[in-house]
Design a protein around this motif. Structure first.
Motif, PDB file in Angstrom:
ATOM      1  N   GLU A  78       0.950  -1.198  -0.097  1.00  0.00           N
ATOM      2  CA  GLU A  78       0.164  -0.021  -0.119  1.00  0.00           C
ATOM      3  C   GLU A  78       1.057   1.101  -0.014  1.00  0.00           C
ATOM      4  O   GLU A  78       2.174   1.006   0.455  1.00  0.00           O
ATOM      5  CB  GLU A  78      -0.838   0.185   1.191  1.00  0.00           C
ATOM      6  CG  GLU A  78      -0.230   0.014   2.648  1.00  0.00           C
ATOM      7  CD  GLU A  78      -1.095  -0.124   3.658  1.00  0.00           C
ATOM      8  OE1 GLU A  78      -0.738   0.578   4.849  1.00  0.00           O
ATOM      9  OE2 GLU A  78      -2.272  -0.554   3.741  1.00  0.00           O
ATOM     10  N   GLN A  79       0.230   2.368  -0.347  1.00  0.00           N
ATOM     11  CA  GLN A  79       1.158   3.471  -0.448  1.00  0.00           C
ATOM     12  C   GLN A  79       0.889   4.326   0.813  1.00  0.00           C
ATOM     13  O   GLN A  79      -0.344   4.404   1.354  1.00  0.00           O
ATOM     14  CB  GLN A  79       0.546   4.521  -1.453  1.00  0.00           C
ATOM     15  CG  GLN A  79       0.901   4.091  -2.999  1.00  0.00           C
ATOM     16  CD  GLN A  79       0.902   5.005  -4.292  1.00  0.00           C
ATOM     17  OE1 GLN A  79      -0.155   5.724  -3.788  1.00  0.00           O
ATOM     18  NE2 GLN A  79       1.520   5.099  -5.017  1.00  0.00           N
ATOM     19  N   ASN A  80       1.922   4.951   1.460  1.00  0.00           N
ATOM     20  CA  ASN A  80       1.844   5.649   2.857  1.00  0.00           C
ATOM     21  C   ASN A  80       2.628   6.721   2.866  1.00  0.00           C
ATOM     22  O   ASN A  80       3.699   6.799   1.846  1.00  0.00           O
ATOM     23  CB  ASN A  80       2.259   4.805   3.792  1.00  0.00           C
ATOM     24  CG  ASN A  80       1.529   3.531   4.212  1.00  0.00           C
ATOM     25  OD1 ASN A  80       0.182   3.853   4.391  1.00  0.00           O
ATOM     26  ND2 ASN A  80       1.750   2.447   4.455  1.00  0.00           N
ATOM     27  N   GLN A  81       2.526   7.711   3.565  1.00  0.00           N
ATOM     28  CA  GLN A  81       3.227   8.929   3.590  1.00  0.00           C
ATOM     29  C   GLN A  81       4.077   8.720   4.696  1.00  0.00           C
ATOM     30  O   GLN A  81       4.083   8.095   5.743  1.00  0.00           O
ATOM     31  CB  GLN A  81       2.437   9.877   4.102  1.00  0.00           C
ATOM     32  CG  GLN A  81       1.196  10.446   3.065  1.00  0.00           C
ATOM     33  CD  GLN A  81       2.033  10.768   1.743  1.00  0.00           C
ATOM     34  OE1 GLN A  81       2.726  11.772   1.704  1.00  0.00           O
ATOM     35  NE2 GLN A  81       1.199  10.505   0.590  1.00  0.00           N
ATOM     36  N   LEU A  92       5.437   6.432  -0.569  1.00  0.00           N
ATOM     37  CA  LEU A  92       6.346   5.454  -0.825  1.00  0.00           C
ATOM     38  C   LEU A  92       5.412   3.956  -0.705  1.00  0.00           C
ATOM     39  O   LEU A  92       4.666   4.091   0.199  1.00  0.00           O
ATOM     40  CB  LEU A  92       7.360   5.271  -0.080  1.00  0.00           C
ATOM     41  CG  LEU A  92       8.577   6.276  -0.268  1.00  0.00           C
ATOM     42  CD1 LEU A  92       9.558   6.122   0.789  1.00  0.00           C
ATOM     43  CD2 LEU A  92       9.325   6.046  -1.544  1.00  0.00           C
ATOM     44  N   HIS A  93       5.750   3.068  -1.696  1.00  0.00           N
ATOM     45  CA  HIS A  93       5.075   1.907  -1.571  1.00  0.00           C
ATOM     46  C   HIS A  93       5.662   1.184  -0.204  1.00  0.00           C
ATOM     47  O   HIS A  93       6.842   1.006  -0.260  1.00  0.00           O
ATOM     48  CB  HIS A  93       5.136   1.058  -2.568  1.00  0.00           C
ATOM     49  CG  HIS A  93       3.994   1.046  -3.674  1.00  0.00           C
ATOM     50  ND1 HIS A  93       3.960   1.938  -4.705  1.00  0.00           N
ATOM     51  CD2 HIS A  93       2.768   0.356  -3.662  1.00  0.00           C
ATOM     52  CE1 HIS A  93       2.783   1.896  -5.320  1.00  0.00           C
ATOM     53  NE2 HIS A  93       2.049   1.125  -4.773  1.00  0.00           N
ATOM     54  N   GLY A  94       4.918   0.530   0.522  1.00  0.00           N
ATOM     55  CA  GLY A  94       5.341  -0.272   1.703  1.00  0.00           C
ATOM     56  C   GLY A  94       4.400  -1.496   1.830  1.00  0.00           C
ATOM     57  O   GLY A  94       3.387  -1.570   1.139  1.00  0.00           O
ATOM     58  N   PRO A  95       4.866  -2.473   2.838  1.00  0.00           N
ATOM     59  CA  PRO A  95       3.982  -3.371   3.343  1.00  0.00           C
ATOM     60  C   PRO A  95       2.635  -3.111   4.000  1.00  0.00           C
ATOM     61  O   PRO A  95       2.768  -2.100   4.632  1.00  0.00           O
ATOM     62  CB  PRO A  95       4.752  -4.333   4.088  1.00  0.00           C
ATOM     63  CG  PRO A  95       5.725  -3.204   4.562  1.00  0.00           C
ATOM     64  CD  PRO A  95       5.954  -2.292   3.750  1.00  0.00           C
ATOM     65  N   GLY A  96       1.594  -3.537   3.548  1.00  0.00           N
ATOM     66  CA  GLY A  96       0.328  -3.285   4.090  1.00  0.00           C
ATOM     67  C   GLY A  96      -0.178  -4.237   4.773  1.00  0.00           C
ATOM     68  O   GLY A  96       0.838  -5.371   5.262  1.00  0.00           O
TER      69      GLY A  96
END
Length: 914
Positions: free
Chosen positions: A681-684, A694-698
């Motif tokens: 998922e995309q997070n700030q 950035l894309h990171g683990p959801g």
């Protein structure tokens, strides 16, 4: 008297020159071969360890080491079926334990005087691959000489020796893989076919000679054709998927027979070679059958049937040409008729023999044509197509690839340039085009393409020499007559071919890359954990005190089961991990992995590792042990398949490394879906005071069994416990790579960083909590975790803690918590917690860790290296978060027997005083 002496000296000089001119290529080839061996053995010492444990390069090398050892124990037989991989069915291992391994063991038998030690076996194994690579120079020289004279042959050998790409990489010491033997025996097979075709063109065998039984006229072409069939059989014996060369020969014979007939030449000559050579191949490969299947990776009936069909096809085409003549049909229509009949034949095969047709078409797409690769193929690095083919071939061969293309054009245009066209020219054209297509389909097949590049450049150089009237074959006298412009031309050709392969132009020379060979980092990373597994878990067959290990001898011989599924004895068990590490578990740990680099059971391993709950993971584990479908089945479907199943096989251990949690997770998720993107998922994130997306683990990633085990140490799980972690560490997280942000990646810490693991762990934890990008390790890392490079978990029944309290003072949503502090062998401490609801004052919760280690391998159980530092603390509390109010508290001791047997333990709690 002096005059007589002068005559003698002149005669002697002439004799020496004549001898040199006839044999000068022999010492040159010998020097080049020694150079090739030196290049490939520069790094030999890196693969010899002080304690004698193997240190090999590439994952398949480990399984070849197993087959070499097995063959030495069971000489001269090789291992067709292995129960030490692919649990719970075992695995037919046709493309391992082949002629390649037999040759190595035979050499070791000679060196070891019939009883080679493990050290001798290992030394011969390390040196055999570079020696085989050097031997490739011999058939390459003779192929090049047939196309471009002695000078052309020598140039081919030098190009082979200087090529710095895949062929070199896969033939250095430590690369104990069959690729080098594939290249050697393919070269021998193609050379033998070239010779047989030339002999047939000279001797002109025809149908009438066969009918008349004129064996004197047929003897020579028959012998050479049979030898070509034997050479082709040896190639397939080295690598069963080498059936692809049968397909290439089939295309060649089809094209050449059409060309001959259209040109007014009897097709009988070439058809005779095809029928005899492929007929011999059909017979020899039929003797190798070990598995009745159409799999290309097995010694099955695909190879002899394919060879027999090509042999029959050659006879049919020769017969059809005669019918064409009898009916006075224009020869120009013959190729179209052959094409139409082939279309009908393949259509009929698709209907009548769908398995055979499916195998042929599937391998056509996967190995020969650079289109249609599946998503799972793309998870195998060596099976991926090159991103940029031009860059790929230039890094492999320099300008030699492009001069090879020119050579192919010159070969095709030979009759227009005054060259007598021969059937072997068509063979080289067809073979080379297929090798180019194969190299464009899978990056690894560049090790085959090196043969065509080396050989066809003999044509290019010989035609340049002929065009500029350079007589280099005429000996010393002719060389003295070369003019200046001819010297310049020769130098330009040499520079064009060799400058990109030599300093200062080459980015990396053959000797530079040979010196850069190292053991695989996976082998080194997993060695500690696998050795621990071997020493601290019961031998397969002895689990729970079953005492059946003698039924699973590591070097034992096992008959191929009729249904392909081996029936393991009670007490056998398997190890769950990703397929990349299966051979390491087998060889280093002497335990039985579920999946392996044959890609066996990759889907079921993916299904477990990506399972979104422990309940789902347990169902998959039970389904795997019972050999039922689990990868895309719902919980209900798995439960239905398990009804009435009394399988005693179990998967007992799970091994996970930092790469599985990092960069390999994309491949792991691909095999079962819903795909990599579903876990991200995309997070700030805060970086240098600024917000960046950035894309990171959801949440889906952190809910997987892989993350729950590896990143959370099985916290909150009932049936899994950490039993060992390696004493070196790695960072897993999102990272900035050369091509931009990578959502999941990992890297192992070097020795300097390993001394500061607590600080690194705290820094990464703080960054996760703050939603920031951590830069303390010299790069940008988000959602980062520090963990042991490899963790091993055990699957247990778990002890059930039960008890009751007075519920009059409890809220309806009271919760019972169990907590215990544990310490790993490297000295890291962590806390395991478990919780459950309290109903009517009663509670029940299952925990996997024991507070003592009363059982060990002698009892048939695990000698865990993770120790409890105290008893379980049990608390009943109400509220949530920081507002928890303790109502009852107590402690519990959990014996190991209760954990492995699933016993219940009554716990008494007292009212909490704080």
């Amino acid at each position: 008297m002096s005059t007589d002496t002068e005559h003698v000296d002149e005669a002697a000089e002439t004799s020496v020159l004549d001898t040199w001119e006839e044999w000068y290529h022999i010492p040159i080839i010998g020097i080049v071969m020694l150079f090739m061996i030196w290049v490939r053995t520069q790094s030999y010492d890196r693969f010899v360890t002080d304690d004698g444990t193997p240190a090999l390069a590439a994952v398949d090398s480990w399984y070849h080491w197993r087959t070499v050892q097995w063959t030495a124990e069971n000489y001269p037989w090789t291992m067709p079926f292995d129960v030490w991989t692919g649990f719970p069915t075992g695995r037919y291992v046709g493309q391992f334990g082949t002629l390649f391994d037999q040759l190595i063991v035979t050499a070791a038998m000679v060196v070891g005087l019939g009883d080679p030690s493990t050290e001798t076996l290992y030394t011969v194994s390390l040196l055999a691959v570079p020696v085989m690579a050097a031997l490739v120079a011999i058939p390459v020289f003779y192929m090049g000489r047939r196309l471009g004279g002695t000078i052309g042959g020598l140039l081919s050998v030098v190009l082979l020796a200087l090529a710095p790409g895949t062929f070199l990489y896969r033939t250095t010491a430590g690369q104990l893989q069959h690729h080098v033997a594939e290249v050697l025996f393919m070269a021998l097979a193609v050379l033998a076919m070239m010779v047989a075709l030339r002999v047939a063109e000279r001797e002109k065998p025809i149908y009438e000679l066969v009918v008349d039984g004129d064996w004197a006229a047929l003897r020579t072409p028959a012998i050479y054709s049979a030898l070509a069939g034997v050479a082709l059989s040896l190639y397939i014996w080295v690598w069963p998927p080498g059936v692809v060369l049968i397909g290439i020969f089939a295309v060649f014979f089809t094209v050449q027979l059409c060309l001959d007939y259209v040109r007014g030449i009897s097709p009988d000559h070439v058809a005779f070679v095809g029928a005899v050579s492929l007929g011999v191949t059909a017979i020899v490969t039929a003797l190798l059958i070990e598995e009745w299947s159409t799999s290309t990776t097995s010694f099955g009936y695909l190879q002899p049937i394919s060879a027999a069909l090509v042999a029959a096809g050659c006879l049919f085409m020769a017969w059809l040409a005669r019918q064409w003549n009898r009916r006075s049909i224009d020869p120009i229509y013959y190729p179209a008729a052959i094409g139409g009949l082939l279309f009908v034949a393949f259509g009929a095969m698709a209907l009548a023999l769908p398995d055979l047709f499916g195998t042929l078409s599937d391998n056509l797409v996967r190995r020969l044509i650079p289109i249609g690769a599946t998503e799972t193929d793309m998870t195998i690095s060596e099976a991926q197509p090159p991103e940029d083919f031009n860059s790929h071939v230039f890094s492999e061969f320099g300008m030699a690839f492009y001069t090879m293309l020119a050579g192919l054009a010159l070969l095709a245009l030979g009759p227009l340039l005054g060259r007598t066209y021969r059937a072997e020219h068509t063979l080289i054209l067809v073979w080379s085009l297929f090798l180019i297509s194969m190299a464009a389909t899978q990056v690894r097949f560049a090790y085959y393409l090196v043969l065509a590049v080396a050989v066809v450049n003999a044509v290019f150089v010989s035609d340049v020499i002929r065009l500029f009237n350079l007589d280099l074959e005429g000996g010393v006298r002719s060389i003295r007559e070369i003019e200046t412009y001819q010297v310049i031309t020769l130098l330009l050709v040499v520079m064009l071919l060799f400058a990109p392969l030599l300093p200062p132009v080459a980015a990396g020379t053959a000797w530079d890359r040979g010196a850069a060979a190292f053991p695989s980092d996976d082998g080194q990373t997993w060695e500690e954990s696998n050795h621990w597994l071997q020493e601290n878990t019961p031998a397969p067959g002895d689990w729970g005190g079953a005492d059946n290990a003698s039924d699973l001898e590591y070097y034992g011989t096992y008959d191929y089961p009729e249904d392909g599924n081996y029936e393991y004895p009670v007490g056998a068990y398997g190890v769950m991990s990703w397929w990349d590490y299966g051979h390491l578990i087998t060889v280093q740990g002497e335990r039985i992995p579920h999946s392996n680099p044959f890609q066996q059971n990759a889907r079921s391993s993916s299904a477990f590792l990506t399972a979104q709950s422990e309940e789902r993971g347990e169902l998959i584990m039970d389904g795997i042990a019972a050999d039922v479908s689990v990868s895309n089945a719902s919980d209900e479907e798995i439960e239905r398949q398990l009804e009435g199943n009394d399988s005693h096989e179990e998967l007992r251990y799970v091994m996970i490394d930092h790469k599985m949690a990092g960069g390999k997770f994309g491949a792991i998720s691909t095999w079962t879906g819903p795909g990599y993107g579903a876990y991200l998922e995309q997070n700030q994130y805060q970086i240098n005071g600024e917000e960046e997306t950035l894309h990171g683990p959801g949440e889906a990633y952190y809910d997987t069994m892989l993350a729950s085990l590896y990143l959370e140490d099985a916290d909150g799980l009932e049936h899994y416990r950490l039993v060992h972690e390696a004493d070196d560490y790695a960072v897993v997280g999102g990272m900035l790579g050369n091509d931009g942000p990578v959502p999941r990646n990992s890297f192992a810490l070097d020795d300097g960083w390993n001394e500061n693991t607590e600080q690194i762990r705290d820094n990464l934890a703080q960054s996760r909590e703050d939603g920031a990008v951590d830069q303390s390790l010299g790069g940008a890392i988000w959602d980062g975790h520090l963990a042991s490079s490899v963790k091993t978990f055990e699957r247990v029944e778990g002890a059930t803690l039960t008890g009751t309290v007075d519920d009059s003072a409890l809220d309806e949503e009271a919760t019972v918590y169990a907590e215990i502090e544990l310490e790993t062998a490297p000295g890291r401490t962590f806390t395991y917690t478990q919780e459950a609801d309290v109903e009517d004052g009663a509670f029940e919760l299952t925990v996997p860790y024991a507070t003592n280690d009363e059982l060990g391998t002698d009892d048939g159980y695990t000698d865990s290296s993770v120790e409890a530092l105290e008893e379980y603390e049990i608390v009943i509390a109400t509220g949530d978060g920081d507002d928890l109010e303790r109502q009852y508290a107590g402690t519990a001791s959990v014996p190991e027997t209760a954990v492995v047997d699933g016993d219940s333990i009554d716990v008494t709690l007292e009212e909490a005083t704080d």
